[in-house]
Design an enzyme around this catalytic site. Structure first.
Site, mmCIF file in Angstrom:
data_model
loop_
_atom_site.group_PDB
_atom_site.id
_atom_site.type_symbol
_atom_site.label_atom_id
_atom_site.label_comp_id
_atom_site.label_asym_id
_atom_site.label_seq_id
_atom_site.Cartn_x
_atom_site.Cartn_y
_atom_site.Cartn_z
ATOM 1 C CG ASP A 51 -17.442 -14.939 19.276
ATOM 2 O OD1 ASP A 51 -15.771 -15.102 20.532
ATOM 3 O OD2 ASP A 51 -17.042 -15.314 18.026
ATOM 4 C CG ASN A 122 -17.109 -7.902 16.979
ATOM 5 O OD1 ASN A 122 -15.577 -8.386 16.389
ATOM 6 N ND2 ASN A 122 -17.588 -8.686 16.632
ATOM 7 C CD GLU A 123 -19.845 -5.660 13.794
ATOM 8 O OE1 GLU A 123 -20.202 -5.824 14.938
ATOM 9 O OE2 GLU A 123 -19.054 -6.005 13.385
ATOM 10 C CB THR A 162 -13.999 -13.325 10.808
ATOM 11 O OG1 THR A 162 -14.086 -13.558 12.546
ATOM 12 C CG2 THR A 162 -13.231 -14.114 10.907
ATOM 13 C CB ALA A 163 -18.666 -10.399 12.902
ATOM 14 C CE1 TYR A 164 -24.687 -6.703 8.706
ATOM 15 C CE2 TYR A 164 -24.570 -5.406 9.877
ATOM 16 C CZ TYR A 164 -25.307 -5.986 8.788
ATOM 17 O OH TYR A 164 -26.898 -5.900 8.345
ATOM 18 C CG ASN A 165 -16.003 -7.578 7.020
ATOM 19 O OD1 ASN A 165 -16.262 -6.492 5.877
ATOM 20 N ND2 ASN A 165 -15.291 -8.286 6.475
ATOM 21 C CB SER A 167 -23.147 -11.795 7.062
ATOM 22 O OG SER A 167 -23.040 -10.350 7.591
ATOM 23 C CB ALA A 186 -28.882 -3.839 0.391
#
Length: 265
Positions: A51, A122-123, A162-165, A167, A186
């Site tokens: 990816d 993605n982001e 479905t990626a960094y988001n 997690s 955080a």
């Protein structure tokens, strides 16, 4: 498979990949595909890797709207890679029949201080550059929404959900929904700083503005998909859903929810 015949192969040249790439080239020539040496000349840009390689191919080629992107994995199947080098029969079947279709992926338009502009599939992420939290005033359509303090924030597309988001415990979003999702990294909540504390899904016609509060930590890391950008100073980041979409070749029997089930359930 498609009437488009000029193909550019994007991959990292390694000894392990070389013989498989040669087999792929032979298969392409068999079906009269012309391999070109420049992104600009291609009708189809095929990334070979994972990816991450797929996202790099889109970025390096300038988010072209006049070509098709296709992902070929060199290992396990990913969200953007429907094919694999270890299954050339499947690729040949796609060349012979109509088992593929064109999907359109939304992108984000991002502006930093009104000077630097880029896109994301993605982001877009903004994170502290040092071991210290930083504060961001969040505006939605020019309305002050909240003041965030923490490690950073991520704005993702539905396909990037479905990626960094994910997690960060963000929601997985159906890619048929045109919108963007804001997710905290955080966050600190106190009497002085109070945030929503959950992911926020916004309509595609919203404008999101993140204003970095200048308190000595105004050199955040800004990420576009899987790349950190060389932006040294930042006051304001504006994000919106772009009118530009990326066209990709996908297998009809391998939908977004097939991939979600395969990857996470």
């Amino acid at each position: 498979m498609t009437d488009r015949k000029k193909v550019y192969l994007y991959y990292n040249d390694t000894k392990e990949l070389a013989p498989k790439i040669d087999d792929l080239r032979k298969l392409g020539r068999k079906y009269e595909f012309e391999l070109v040496t420049s992104f600009a000349d291609a009708d189809i840009i095929a990334s070979i890797g994972g990816d991450g390689t797929f996202l790099q191919a889109i970025r390096k080629s300038g988010f072209r709207e006049d070509c098709l992107y296709v992902g070929i994995n060199a290992g396990r199947l990913g969200f953007y890679t429907d094919f694999t080098l270890d299954d050339l029969e499947r690729i040949e079947l796609a060349m012979q029949t109509g088992i593929v279709e064109v999907h359109r992926y939304p992108t984000l338009d991002v502006s930093v201080d009104g000077i630097q502009h880029f896109q994301c599939v993605n982001e877009c992420s903004i994170r502290s550059n040092i071991i210290k939290t930083f504060a961001i005033d969040v505006f939605i359509d020019d309305m002050h929404f909240e003041t965030f303090r923490g490690d950073g924030m991520v704005v993702s597309t539905p396909t990037g959900s479905t990626a960094y988001n994910k997690s960060l415990r963000g929601a997985i979003v159906d890619p048929r929904i045109k919108g963007m999702q804001l997710t905290e990294i955080a966050s600190l909540n106190s009497n002085e700083y109070r945030t929503l504390g959950s992911p926020l899904l916004m309509s595609g016609d919203r404008n999101l503005t993140l204003k970095i509060i200048q308190d000595g930590n105004d050199h955040p890391i800004i990420g576009a998909d899987n790349e950190a950008l060389s932006i040294r100073h930042c006051h304001e980041v504006q994000v919106k859903v772009s009118d530009k979409e990326i066209k990709t070749l996908k297998l009809k029997d391998n939908s977004f929810f097939h991939k979600v089930k395969r990857s996470f359930l």
